[in-house]
Design an enzyme around this catalytic site. Structure first.
Site, PDB file in Angstrom:
ATOM      1  N   TYR A 180       0.838  -1.205   0.000  1.00 20.86           N
ATOM      2  CA  TYR A 180       0.000   0.000   0.000  1.00 20.86           C
ATOM      3  C   TYR A 180       0.873   1.255   0.000  1.00 20.86           C
ATOM      4  O   TYR A 180       0.724   2.145  -0.851  1.00 20.86           O
ATOM      5  CB  TYR A 180      -0.936  -0.022   1.213  1.00 20.86           C
ATOM      6  CG  TYR A 180      -1.659   1.280   1.452  1.00 20.86           C
ATOM      7  CD1 TYR A 180      -2.523   1.820   0.504  1.00 20.86           C
ATOM      8  CD2 TYR A 180      -1.480   1.996   2.650  1.00 20.86           C
ATOM      9  CE1 TYR A 180      -3.177   3.024   0.722  1.00 20.86           C
ATOM     10  CE2 TYR A 180      -2.136   3.189   2.874  1.00 20.86           C
ATOM     11  CZ  TYR A 180      -2.986   3.708   1.909  1.00 20.86           C
ATOM     12  OH  TYR A 180      -3.629   4.896   2.124  1.00 20.86           O
ATOM     13  N   LYS A 198       1.310   3.958  -3.072  1.00 19.59           N
ATOM     14  CA  LYS A 198       0.858   5.345  -2.862  1.00 19.59           C
ATOM     15  C   LYS A 198       2.029   6.315  -3.099  1.00 19.59           C
ATOM     16  O   LYS A 198       1.841   7.396  -3.652  1.00 19.59           O
ATOM     17  CB  LYS A 198       0.297   5.523  -1.445  1.00 19.59           C
ATOM     18  CG  LYS A 198      -1.056   4.880  -1.212  1.00 19.59           C
ATOM     19  CD  LYS A 198      -2.218   5.567  -1.944  1.00 19.59           C
ATOM     20  CE  LYS A 198      -2.635   6.855  -1.314  1.00 19.59           C
ATOM     21  NZ  LYS A 198      -3.895   7.384  -1.929  1.00 19.59           N
TER      22      LYS A 198
HETATM   23  N1  LIG Z   1      -8.868   5.924   5.683  1.00 20.17           N
HETATM   24  C1  LIG Z   1      -7.753   6.311   6.257  1.00 20.17           C
HETATM   25  O1  LIG Z   1      -7.559   6.188   7.477  1.00 20.17           O
HETATM   26  C2  LIG Z   1      -6.685   6.957   5.427  1.00 20.17           C
HETATM   27  C3  LIG Z   1      -5.475   7.338   6.035  1.00 20.17           C
HETATM   28  C4  LIG Z   1      -4.498   7.982   5.245  1.00 20.17           C
HETATM   29  C5  LIG Z   1      -4.746   8.223   3.892  1.00 20.17           C
HETATM   30  N2  LIG Z   1      -5.933   7.812   3.346  1.00 20.17           N
HETATM   31  C6  LIG Z   1      -6.176   8.074   1.917  1.00 20.17           C
HETATM   32  O2  LIG Z   1      -7.363   8.870   1.876  1.00 20.17           O
HETATM   33  C7  LIG Z   1      -8.076   8.609   0.669  1.00 20.17           C
HETATM   34  C8  LIG Z   1      -9.560   8.487   0.963  1.00 20.17           C
HETATM   35  O3  LIG Z   1      -9.802   7.499   1.930  1.00 20.17           O
HETATM   36  P1  LIG Z   1     -11.305   7.125   2.360  1.00 20.17           P
HETATM   37  O4  LIG Z   1     -11.211   6.548   3.721  1.00 20.17           O
HETATM   38  O5  LIG Z   1     -12.201   8.268   2.075  1.00 20.17           O
HETATM   39  O6  LIG Z   1     -11.609   5.949   1.301  1.00 20.17           O
HETATM   40  P2  LIG Z   1     -12.983   5.225   0.887  1.00 20.17           P
HETATM   41  O7  LIG Z   1     -14.081   5.538   1.834  1.00 20.17           O
HETATM   42  O8  LIG Z   1     -12.650   3.796   0.632  1.00 20.17           O
HETATM   43  O9  LIG Z   1     -13.327   5.952  -0.509  1.00 20.17           O
HETATM   44  C9  LIG Z   1     -12.573   5.703  -1.670  1.00 20.17           C
HETATM   45  C10 LIG Z   1     -13.441   6.022  -2.878  1.00 20.17           C
HETATM   46  O10 LIG Z   1     -12.688   5.780  -4.084  1.00 20.17           O
HETATM   47  C11 LIG Z   1     -13.450   4.936  -4.951  1.00 20.17           C
HETATM   48  N3  LIG Z   1     -12.533   4.127  -5.749  1.00 20.17           N
HETATM   49  C12 LIG Z   1     -11.769   3.097  -5.317  1.00 20.17           C
HETATM   50  N4  LIG Z   1     -11.040   2.606  -6.338  1.00 20.17           N
HETATM   51  C13 LIG Z   1     -11.334   3.350  -7.425  1.00 20.17           C
HETATM   52  C14 LIG Z   1     -10.893   3.340  -8.768  1.00 20.17           C
HETATM   53  N5  LIG Z   1     -10.008   2.426  -9.207  1.00 20.17           N
HETATM   54  N6  LIG Z   1     -11.403   4.254  -9.636  1.00 20.17           N
HETATM   55  C15 LIG Z   1     -12.331   5.156  -9.215  1.00 20.17           C
HETATM   56  N7  LIG Z   1     -12.789   5.214  -7.948  1.00 20.17           N
HETATM   57  C16 LIG Z   1     -12.305   4.316  -7.057  1.00 20.17           C
HETATM   58  C17 LIG Z   1     -14.306   4.103  -4.026  1.00 20.17           C
HETATM   59  O11 LIG Z   1     -15.420   3.565  -4.705  1.00 20.17           O
HETATM   60  P3  LIG Z   1     -15.868   2.003  -4.473  1.00 20.17           P
HETATM   61  O12 LIG Z   1     -15.905   1.799  -2.993  1.00 20.17           O
HETATM   62  O13 LIG Z   1     -17.210   1.921  -5.117  1.00 20.17           O
HETATM   63  O14 LIG Z   1     -14.815   1.162  -5.150  1.00 20.17           O
HETATM   64  C18 LIG Z   1     -14.690   5.157  -2.980  1.00 20.17           C
HETATM   65  O15 LIG Z   1     -15.742   5.951  -3.469  1.00 20.17           O
HETATM   66  C19 LIG Z   1      -7.380   7.431  -0.001  1.00 20.17           C
HETATM   67  O16 LIG Z   1      -6.589   7.937  -1.049  1.00 20.17           O
HETATM   68  C20 LIG Z   1      -6.485   6.843   1.078  1.00 20.17           C
HETATM   69  O17 LIG Z   1      -5.306   6.286   0.528  1.00 20.17           O
HETATM   70  C21 LIG Z   1      -6.896   7.191   4.069  1.00 20.17           C
END
Ligand SMILES: NC(=O)c1ccc[n+]([C@@H]2O[C@H](COP(=O)([O-])OP(=O)(O)OC[C@H]3O[C@@H](n4cnc5c(N)ncnc54)[C@H](OP(=O)(O)O)[C@@H]3O)[C@@H](O)[C@H]2O)c1
Length: 295
Positions: free
Chosen positions: A125, A129
């Site tokens: 991951y 990233k």
């Molecule tokens: N969550 C954390 O604690 C955390 C911490 C640090 C950084 N981040 C970063 O923050 C960002 C957002 O996280 P989040 O928690 O909001 O994530 P999330 O709730 O899983 O939302 C991700 C979104 O992206 C969509 N998606 C996934 N793969 C895709 C693709 N190949 N093409 C187009 N759309 C796609 C998903 O749709 P589907 O579900 O329908 O596939 C979902 O709508 C990510 O980039 C992650 O790396 C997250």
């Protein structure tokens, strides 16, 4: 101002749509059904028909174990995806805000990481990233790469599903009366509404570049749980779990606290201590039940 938010129904994406809309922008929220970021023609078609001035990417494959199992898919989404977005954004003359992660670091520093610290990811991951960050930074000048950590918000994290950390803690306390949480991983839990506001603010600036963007301060998961129970006045026996009680299947940084160095040096930092946002989350939870968090 026309804004396209990718991952619009995700945990962060849904708050970004709300924050940019409240700020007066015309927001097009794109879900996975509207765009596949690992596919250049799909990206070109979806964004070409909107022609936004600002593109915000939250989409990622960020279930850490799944990334380890399917590294090629993780590279396609987390590295080639941002590259595709950067290529199209450059052609459209748009600004790209791309969300990245604290998992680009190995956690060995022991004090908050600055933007200029050398990344050294421990898992697929984090590696993919980081590659995504490099593609964006190498492809176009008008970018903001925003690293964040420990997100939680009202909408569920789609990649991880299930109960989020806060809801899980409150559920376990109610059902069992005793909760055991690890004290060995230190993070800065960051609320998605607060991050969304910070990203709106950043989009008004032309200080392009790499940014750390997390709540102020840090805590272990045990300390986070203790604060949740204190604020909600939950009767529970909270104990420190030994690391072997919940063995990690994939290596993760033990300490991934980020310092918002670039935001602060440019007078752009809007984050408050992590306890403030937790208070807000728990207050809103009483007003509208069943929110979720993702760690
Ligand atoms: N969550 C954390 O604690 C955390 C911490 C640090 C950084 N981040 C970063 O923050 C960002 C957002 O996280 P989040 O928690 O909001 O994530 P999330 O709730 O899983 O939302 C991700 C979104 O992206 C969509 N998606 C996934 N793969 C895709 C693709 N190949 N093409 C187009 N759309 C796609 C998903 O749709 P589907 O579900 O329908 O596939 C979902 O709508 C990510 O980039 C992650 O790396 C997250």
């Amino acid at each position: 101002m026309k804004i396209a938010v990718i991952g619009a129904n995700g945990q962060l994406g849904s708050d970004l749509v709300a924050a940019f809309s409240e700020n007066g922008a015309a927001v097009s929220g794109l879900t996975h059904a509207d765009i596949e970021i690992s596919d250049l023609p799909s990206v070109s078609h979806a964004l070409g028909s909107i022609r936004p001035q600002v593109i915000v990417n939250t989409a990622a494959m960020h279930h850490v174990e799944n990334c380890e199992r399917e590294p090629e898919k993780a590279f396609a989404v987390n590295a080639l995806g941002p590259r595709n977005l950067a290529l199209v954004a450059r052609d459209l003359g748009a600004v790209l805000l791309h969300v990245s992660t604290d998992y680009v670091f190995d956690g060995s520093k022991g004090s908050p990481y600055l933007e200029e610290d050398n990344p050294r990811p421990l898992n697929v991951y984090g590696i993919t990233k980081l590659a995504g960050e490099y593609f964006v930074r190498a492809t176009m000048a008008k970018h903001f790469v925003v690293r964040t950590s420990g997100l939680y918000g009202k909408s569920p994290c789609r990649a991880k599903g299930g109960l989020n950390f806060i809801e899980l803690m409150l559920k376990l306390a109610k059902e069992r009366g005793e909760v055991r949480v690890v004290d060995s991983e230190v993070v800065s839990p960051t609320s998605t509404p607060e991050l969304a506001q910070q990203m709106v603010q950043l989009s008004h600036s032309d200080c392009f570049g790499l940014y750390h963007a997390t709540a102020e301060g840090s805590c272990s998961w045990y300390e986070f749980a203790r604060e949740i129970f204190a604020i909600t006045d939950t009767p529970v026996r909270l104990k420190v779990a030994t690391p072997d009680e919940f063995p990690a299947k994939v290596p993760r940084p033990k300490y991934s606290v980020l310092e918002n160095g670039a935001l602060k040096s440019r007078g752009l930092n809007t984050f408050k201590p992590w306890q403030n946002a937790l208070h807000n989350y728990l207050g809103n939870r009483i007003k509208s039940p069943s929110p979720k968090i993702c760690i």
